[in-house]
Design an enzyme around this catalytic site. Sequence first.
Site, mmCIF file in Angstrom:
data_model
loop_
_atom_site.group_PDB
_atom_site.id
_atom_site.type_symbol
_atom_site.label_atom_id
_atom_site.label_comp_id
_atom_site.label_asym_id
_atom_site.label_seq_id
_atom_site.Cartn_x
_atom_site.Cartn_y
_atom_site.Cartn_z
ATOM 1 N N GLU A 24 0.237 39.047 36.912
ATOM 2 C CA GLU A 24 -0.609 39.418 37.874
ATOM 3 C C GLU A 24 -1.664 40.269 37.549
ATOM 4 O O GLU A 24 -1.310 41.375 37.399
ATOM 5 C CB GLU A 24 0.141 39.998 39.191
ATOM 6 C CG GLU A 24 1.273 39.274 39.635
ATOM 7 C CD GLU A 24 1.305 39.392 41.356
ATOM 8 O OE1 GLU A 24 1.304 38.485 42.015
ATOM 9 O OE2 GLU A 24 1.751 40.764 41.864
ATOM 10 N N GLY B 52 -5.866 40.139 45.611
ATOM 11 C CA GLY B 52 -6.438 40.453 46.817
ATOM 12 C C GLY B 52 -8.101 40.475 46.600
ATOM 13 O O GLY B 52 -8.898 40.898 47.634
ATOM 14 N N HIS C 156 5.923 45.372 40.847
ATOM 15 C CA HIS C 156 4.693 44.888 41.313
ATOM 16 C C HIS C 156 3.502 46.071 41.065
ATOM 17 O O HIS C 156 3.888 47.209 41.085
ATOM 18 C CB HIS C 156 4.748 44.678 42.713
ATOM 19 C CG HIS C 156 3.560 44.104 43.318
ATOM 20 N ND1 HIS C 156 2.313 44.618 43.562
ATOM 21 C CD2 HIS C 156 3.300 42.558 43.532
ATOM 22 C CE1 HIS C 156 1.542 43.917 44.098
ATOM 23 N NE2 HIS C 156 2.054 42.583 44.011
ATOM 24 N N SER D 84 -4.794 36.184 43.757
ATOM 25 C CA SER D 84 -5.709 35.439 44.646
ATOM 26 C C SER D 84 -5.503 34.065 44.719
ATOM 27 O O SER D 84 -6.277 33.153 44.629
ATOM 28 C CB SER D 84 -7.145 35.821 44.413
ATOM 29 O OG SER D 84 -7.679 37.009 44.408
ATOM 30 N N GLY E 161 0.249 36.582 47.922
ATOM 31 C CA GLY E 161 0.034 37.670 48.786
ATOM 32 C C GLY E 161 -0.491 37.170 49.980
ATOM 33 O O GLY E 161 0.026 36.478 50.934
ATOM 34 N N GLY E 162 -1.920 37.386 50.071
ATOM 35 C CA GLY E 162 -2.810 37.199 51.173
ATOM 36 C C GLY E 162 -2.721 35.950 51.727
ATOM 37 O O GLY E 162 -2.550 35.446 52.955
ATOM 38 N N ASN F 86 4.785 36.994 49.094
ATOM 39 C CA ASN F 86 4.673 38.476 49.126
ATOM 40 C C ASN F 86 4.133 38.776 50.389
ATOM 41 O O ASN F 86 2.874 39.023 50.262
ATOM 42 C CB ASN F 86 4.179 39.000 47.878
ATOM 43 C CG ASN F 86 4.437 40.481 47.638
ATOM 44 O OD1 ASN F 86 5.025 40.902 48.678
ATOM 45 N ND2 ASN F 86 3.870 41.312 46.655
ATOM 46 N N TRP F 87 4.779 39.172 51.405
ATOM 47 C CA TRP F 87 4.219 39.633 52.757
ATOM 48 C C TRP F 87 3.675 40.987 52.645
ATOM 49 O O TRP F 87 3.090 41.443 53.412
ATOM 50 C CB TRP F 87 5.116 39.237 53.851
ATOM 51 C CG TRP F 87 5.194 37.905 54.189
ATOM 52 C CD1 TRP F 87 4.771 36.686 53.773
ATOM 53 C CD2 TRP F 87 6.021 37.554 55.331
ATOM 54 N NE1 TRP F 87 5.344 35.664 54.546
ATOM 55 C CE2 TRP F 87 6.363 35.968 55.370
ATOM 56 C CE3 TRP F 87 7.120 38.174 56.334
ATOM 57 C CZ2 TRP F 87 6.852 35.425 56.392
ATOM 58 C CZ3 TRP F 87 7.919 37.251 57.057
ATOM 59 C CH2 TRP F 87 7.607 35.885 57.108
ATOM 60 N N LYS F 88 4.077 41.613 51.427
ATOM 61 C CA LYS F 88 3.709 43.250 51.382
ATOM 62 C C LYS F 88 4.138 43.997 52.937
ATOM 63 O O LYS F 88 4.845 43.615 53.661
ATOM 64 C CB LYS F 88 2.279 43.192 50.980
ATOM 65 C CG LYS F 88 2.019 42.512 49.928
ATOM 66 C CD LYS F 88 0.524 42.665 49.425
ATOM 67 C CE LYS F 88 0.591 41.786 47.879
ATOM 68 N NZ LYS F 88 -0.626 42.219 47.056
HETATM 69 P P1 PGA Z 1 -2.724 38.098 46.343
HETATM 70 O O1 PGA Z 1 -1.630 39.231 46.132
HETATM 71 O O2 PGA Z 1 -2.393 36.742 46.685
HETATM 72 O O3 PGA Z 1 -3.171 38.402 47.951
HETATM 73 O O4 PGA Z 1 -3.906 38.392 45.482
HETATM 74 C C1 PGA Z 1 -0.547 38.541 45.200
HETATM 75 C C2 PGA Z 1 0.385 39.943 44.838
HETATM 76 O O5 PGA Z 1 0.149 40.925 45.076
HETATM 77 O O6 PGA Z 1 1.579 39.575 44.739
#
Ligand code: PGA
Length: 244
Positions: free
Chosen positions: A163, A169, A95, A206, A227-228, A10-12
């Site tokens: 999640e 994050g 999300h 995370s 994400g990150g 998920n590149w956001k």
């Molecule tokens: P994260 O984000 O891996 O940066 O915690 C996950 C997400 O929001 O899908």
Amino acid sequence: MAQNTLIVSNWKMNLNLISAKKLISKLRSLKISKNIKNIICPQYLLIPHVRKLIKNSQIILGAQDCHFEEQGSFTGDSSISLIRENGCKYVIIGHSERREFHKEENLDVKKKIKTAIKNYVIPIVCVGEPSLIRQNNSYLKFICNQIEECIPKKLEKLTIAYEPIWAIGSGLTPTIDDIIEVKECCVDFLKKTKKIKDIKFLYGGSVNSKNFFEIRNECKIDGALIGGASLIEKEITNILKGDF
Ligand code: PGA
């Protein structure tokens, strides 16, 4: 044969044309197990570019959201048909950042899931509790209520991502036992109340190359929403190259 594992990036609202191109070229050159579904969800304007960049590769395209209506006066939104026409096979729905910053309610999520399925795009439905709810120990009730209100009846299959909002994050993750507890609760609840037999359960929050394999192997999950770490070449390639 081993079950498919879904690795959903998920590149956001990150990466631009240049950085996306660089990352995709690294991902393309990886030799990865046939059991991995390597799904990348870029922001909308990157989707047509990424689609070209992943041609003839194992990479699968997804979107980060869709509107629940198929067309109409919804300034700034994107329709599921355009998402599908642009090659997306998956769409993330519900999300917590959509719920928080765009005031999406469970009912909106339900309508989006129906629209996605009707248009042959596979929804990846996110659920998860905020930190206060975790602290006062009502997280299972909270998550079951999300499922009750978000998930339409009569689905044959479902991909759901747990999640916890406090893990996104933050560098924090639930314990292995915590994830197993939520997984068992969700699967049970979905089978009993929604009669869904084929359930894929992902974890997100995370996830990185150090904790992914322990979480996957110990919790027996079907994959992760990342994400990150999905933006960092070394992190995501180490996950994808792992032992599946
Ligand atoms: P994260 O984000 O891996 O940066 O915690 C996950 C997400 O929001 O899908």
